[in-house]
Design an enzyme around this catalytic site. Structure first.
Site, short mmCIF file in Angstrom:
data_model
loop_
_atom_site.label_atom_id
_atom_site.label_comp_id
_atom_site.label_asym_id
_atom_site.label_seq_id
_atom_site.Cartn_x
_atom_site.Cartn_y
_atom_site.Cartn_z
N TRP A 158 0.70 -1.46 0.40
CA TRP A 158 0.10 0.26 -0.14
C TRP A 158 1.03 1.32 0.32
O TRP A 158 0.16 2.49 0.02
CB TRP A 158 -0.86 0.06 1.01
CG TRP A 158 -0.58 -0.50 2.74
CD1 TRP A 158 -0.11 -1.30 2.75
CD2 TRP A 158 -0.10 0.62 3.92
NE1 TRP A 158 0.01 -1.77 4.11
CE2 TRP A 158 0.73 -0.53 4.30
CE3 TRP A 158 0.66 1.95 3.73
CZ2 TRP A 158 1.89 0.69 5.39
CZ3 TRP A 158 1.83 2.43 4.43
CH2 TRP A 158 2.12 1.57 5.44
N LYS A 182 -2.29 -7.87 -7.93
CA LYS A 182 -3.50 -8.05 -7.04
C LYS A 182 -2.72 -6.50 -6.02
O LYS A 182 -1.99 -6.80 -5.48
CB LYS A 182 -3.29 -9.33 -6.37
CG LYS A 182 -4.13 -9.22 -5.00
CD LYS A 182 -4.41 -9.87 -4.02
CE LYS A 182 -3.47 -9.02 -2.91
NZ LYS A 182 -4.11 -8.25 -2.44
N PRO A 183 -2.96 -5.97 -6.17
CA PRO A 183 -3.07 -4.29 -5.24
C PRO A 183 -3.55 -4.74 -3.82
O PRO A 183 -3.98 -5.60 -3.52
CB PRO A 183 -3.62 -3.47 -5.82
CG PRO A 183 -4.99 -3.49 -6.66
CD PRO A 183 -4.44 -5.39 -7.28
N GLY A 232 6.75 -6.26 -0.50
CA GLY A 232 5.16 -6.45 0.84
C GLY A 232 6.31 -6.61 1.59
O GLY A 232 7.61 -6.49 1.66
N GLU A 254 10.69 -8.27 -3.06
CA GLU A 254 10.87 -7.49 -2.73
C GLU A 254 10.32 -7.22 -1.44
O GLU A 254 9.28 -6.94 -1.08
CB GLU A 254 10.93 -6.42 -3.66
CG GLU A 254 11.68 -6.28 -5.08
CD GLU A 254 12.49 -6.30 -5.25
OE1 GLU A 254 13.35 -6.34 -4.72
OE2 GLU A 254 13.38 -7.23 -6.24
N CYS A 288 10.73 1.66 1.87
CA CYS A 288 10.99 0.63 1.66
C CYS A 288 12.47 0.59 2.25
O CYS A 288 12.54 0.39 3.05
CB CYS A 288 11.16 -0.60 1.36
SG CYS A 288 11.27 -0.05 -0.93
N GLU A 386 11.16 -3.44 11.85
CA GLU A 386 10.48 -1.85 11.08
C GLU A 386 10.12 -1.47 11.60
O GLU A 386 9.00 -1.58 12.05
CB GLU A 386 10.55 -3.12 9.43
CG GLU A 386 10.82 -1.69 8.31
CD GLU A 386 9.61 -2.32 6.72
OE1 GLU A 386 9.05 -3.64 7.35
OE2 GLU A 386 10.37 -2.11 5.85
P1 NAD Z 1 1.86 -7.13 2.90
O1 NAD Z 1 3.18 -7.82 3.44
O2 NAD Z 1 1.23 -7.22 4.17
O3 NAD Z 1 0.79 -7.26 1.38
C1 NAD Z 1 1.38 -6.97 0.42
C2 NAD Z 1 0.76 -7.66 -1.00
O4 NAD Z 1 0.31 -9.09 0.00
C3 NAD Z 1 -1.09 -7.54 -0.28
O5 NAD Z 1 -1.40 -7.29 -1.57
C4 NAD Z 1 -1.69 -8.20 0.34
O6 NAD Z 1 -2.69 -8.23 0.47
C5 NAD Z 1 -0.38 -9.39 0.21
N1 NAD Z 1 -0.73 -10.78 0.61
C6 NAD Z 1 -1.20 -10.35 2.56
N2 NAD Z 1 -1.10 -11.86 2.22
C7 NAD Z 1 -1.05 -12.87 1.76
C8 NAD Z 1 -0.86 -14.31 1.84
N3 NAD Z 1 -0.55 -14.88 2.13
N4 NAD Z 1 -0.69 -14.61 0.21
C9 NAD Z 1 -0.79 -13.96 -0.94
N5 NAD Z 1 -0.50 -12.68 -0.93
C10 NAD Z 1 -0.97 -11.81 0.50
O7 NAD Z 1 3.05 -5.82 2.98
P2 NAD Z 1 2.23 -4.22 2.86
O8 NAD Z 1 1.63 -4.08 4.80
O9 NAD Z 1 1.42 -4.30 1.85
O10 NAD Z 1 3.30 -3.48 3.30
C11 NAD Z 1 4.46 -2.58 3.60
C12 NAD Z 1 5.39 -3.79 3.71
O11 NAD Z 1 6.17 -3.67 2.32
C13 NAD Z 1 6.94 -3.34 4.48
O12 NAD Z 1 7.65 -4.34 4.83
C14 NAD Z 1 7.39 -2.86 3.64
O13 NAD Z 1 9.13 -2.23 3.31
C15 NAD Z 1 7.26 -3.52 2.00
N6 NAD Z 1 8.13 -2.80 0.71
C16 NAD Z 1 8.68 -3.53 0.00
C17 NAD Z 1 9.84 -2.69 -0.98
C18 NAD Z 1 10.47 -3.33 -1.85
O14 NAD Z 1 10.92 -3.14 -2.64
N7 NAD Z 1 11.66 -4.21 -0.94
C19 NAD Z 1 8.69 -1.93 -1.70
C20 NAD Z 1 7.68 -1.10 -0.81
C21 NAD Z 1 7.16 -1.94 0.35
#
Ligand code: NAD
Length: 528
Positions: A158, A182-183, A232, A254, A288, A386
């Site tokens: 997000w 899948k956003p 994520g 990532e 991130c 984090e």
């Molecule tokens: P998250 O891991 O909670 O969710 C990311 C995505 O995964 C969402 O679309 C979510 O609906 C989906 N998801 C959740 N459970 C799942 C499952 N079991 N199977 C498949 N999909 C699933 O992360 P967030 O809270 O949305 O984002 C924040 C995190 O993302 C932070 O840790 C941040 O550092 C990381 N991030 C990394 C980068 C990078 O390029 N390395 C960039 C931006 C954010």
């Protein structure tokens, strides 16, 4: 920023296709005031399978049209985004709570990505023609070709809902794949808008779509596609990788970070303080690669803390409009405010100095003050877990060696900054850091350089985006071996085995592999 009136948009309407019935919905909120701005339909596993099957059917034609034509189509999307940049930034602000400057960053970034991959993809994925190291095979023409995994699934977070959905989708599309995004369920609207524009405004081929929902929808997408690109948290990344193992689907992950900044004693302290403020609190710290912890050499520590505190105290935080009147926005994801608060309170209890900020803000929406925590150490969560919010932990170190040791004392390894006037010295420090990227006397810049690989070490990721590999990862290689000369009826290795053929082959093998003329000719012993 006025919240948009609440309305329901079905998955089928959003994508302009399909008729599958809704079973569940979720609300999208404006983080600045908590209001509901839209209700979105969850894509069931059946719906996900249907969408993937549809784009899969359109993919061969997309691949066959070649790089130039694909760039032409994506160029139309770029032009539409440029013409609609203000409306896209409005939508972005409403679902993320970003300030205008942060919201306006995303569409231009993706336009640049379209041009980068549009111009470079053909070169990166051109056939390669290595020559064999083995003289026996000089009679063969060797070729490596790159063919896309037909359907790439992109699961995104997000914090940058446009960049992180399409920064990976664009190279996948340029490689010839179809893409289903899948956003995040927290911020799905901008990706839905891009998919709508692709279909309705651009009239593009049916190779881009969006499915909405949470873990179930994401899991179903992993089951259906040929490659999964996940951005994520590392916690979800592990779940994604395990799920992908069931179908042996390749992944690129990532993940999270805890990026350090090292401020060396010869640094320009004003620049270092400004860089830490922007690198740590830009996008309300929800990056991130945000600077989350700063290690400052002892002789300049007090000056740095004073300057950083002053800079952060001056930041304007609030609901922004189109006039760039705020520097720091709301926090996008409500539970993240609790994590931030927990990290700050933990540091406070363990004796750190909160030099500015350190409180939630009252009223509607998700707000936390820009915060500086001085005299932090690694017993505190703010220096090891984090935080992903507007908080900077600062620690005094004796010298560069201690700074390197502390910077590497983490399970993450995304990127880092080294602030110094002596570039060579800073580069030597950077080479000792366990990170995928290092910015010298700067912050965050490597992400904007599509030419360089961007990815994390340790728990920050598997694989990387950008650069040549950033498109090759979406492809399968096919090795093609062809004759250079007219072919006979039979090769010496083929049936039936004949003693004469095998003896000749053994002699050739020995001649090629042994060292020293006598050994090659078989009149001495082989030795190295
Ligand atoms: P998250 O891991 O909670 O969710 C990311 C995505 O995964 C969402 O679309 C979510 O609906 C989906 N998801 C959740 N459970 C799942 C499952 N079991 N199977 C498949 N999909 C699933 O992360 P967030 O809270 O949305 O984002 C924040 C995190 O993302 C932070 O840790 C941040 O550092 C990381 N991030 C990394 C980068 C990078 O390029 N390395 C960039 C931006 C954010």
């Amino acid at each position: 920023m006025e919240p948009t009136a609440a309305k329901t948009k079905t998955d089928a309407e959003a994508s302009g296709n399909g008729t599958a019935p809704a079973t569940e919905t979720f609300d999208v909120h404006n983080p600045a005031d908590g209001s509901v701005i839209e209700t979105v339909e969850v894509a069931s596993p059946e719906r996900v399978a249907e969408v993937v099957a549809r784009v899969r059917a359109a993919q061969p034609e997309w691949e066959a049209m070649g790089f130039k034509e694909r760039y032409r189509w994506l160029g139309r999307l770029r032009d539409w985004m440029i013409d609609n940049a203000d409306a896209l930034a409005d939508l972005m602000q409403s679902e993320t709570g970003k300030v205008r400057a942060d919201a306006e960053l995303e569409a231009p970034f993706i336009c640049d990505a379209i041009n980068f991959w549009g111009q470079r993809a053909a070169g990166f994925l051109a056939d390669e023609t290595p020559s064999s190291h083995n003289p026996m095979f000089k009679v063969k023409r060797l070729r490596i070709t790159y063919r896309p995994n037909p359907v790439v699934g992109v699961i995104s977070p997000w914090n940058f809902p446009l960049i992180l959905a399409f920064d990976d989708a664009i190279p996948a599309l340029m490689a010839g794949a179809a893409v289903v995004v899948k956003p995040s369920e927290v911020t799905p609207l901008i990706a839905m808008e891009i998919a709508r524009a692709w279909k309705e405004e651009v009239g593009g081929p049916d190779v881009i779509d969006v499915v909405n929902g949470t873990a179930d929808t994401g899991g179903a997408l992993i089951d259906e596609v040929d490659f999964i690109q996940f951005t994520g948290s590392d916690r979800t990344g592990r779940v994604v990788m395990k799920r992908a193992a069931d179908t042996l689907t390749p992944v690129s992950l990532e993940l999270g970070g805890k990026d350090p900044m090292i401020v060396l004693r010869d640094a320009n302290v004003d620049r270092a303080a400004n860089a830490a403020a922007f690198g740590g609190l830009g996008n309300t710290g929800q990056i991130c690669m945000a600077i989350e912890r700063v290690y400052v050499e002892e002789p300049i520590y007090d000056e740095f803390v004073d300057k950083l505190t002053k800079r952060v105290r001056e930041l304007r935080q609030g609901v922004d409009d189109r006039s760039f009147k705020q520097d720091v926005g709301a926090m996008t994801f409500p539970p993240q405010v609790d994590i931030v608060s927990d990290h700050v309170e933990d540091a406070r209890e363990k004796g750190a100095r909160i030099t500015t900020g350190g409180q939630r803000k009252d009223g509607p929406g998700n707000w936390y003050e820009p915060t500086v925590i001085a005299d932090a150490d690694h017993s505190m969560k703010v220096m090891v877990d984090e935080t992903f919010g507007p908080v900077l932990g600062v620690m005094k170190v004796a010298d560069a060696d201690e700074a390197i040791r502390m910077a590497n004392d983490t399970r993450y390894g995304l990127s880092a900054s080294v602030m110094s006037r002596d570039t060579k010295h800073a580069e030597r420090v950077a080479r000792k850091l366990e990170v995928g990227a290092a910015n010298i006397d700067d912050v965050l810049t490597n992400y904007f350089l599509q030419d360089l690989p961007m990815g994390g070490w340790k728990s920050s990721g598997v694989g990387f985006r950008h650069g040549e590999y950033g498109i090759k990862r979406f492809c399968r290689t096919e090795a093609i071996v062809s004759p250079r000369l007219p072919q006979g009826k039979r090769d010496p290795m083929w049936f039936p085995h004949r003693a004469r053929d095998r003896r000749i082959m053994a002699a050739v093998f020995r001649f090629i592999n042994a060292r020293g003329l006598r050994n090659r000719l078989g009149i001495g012993k082989s030795r190295s």
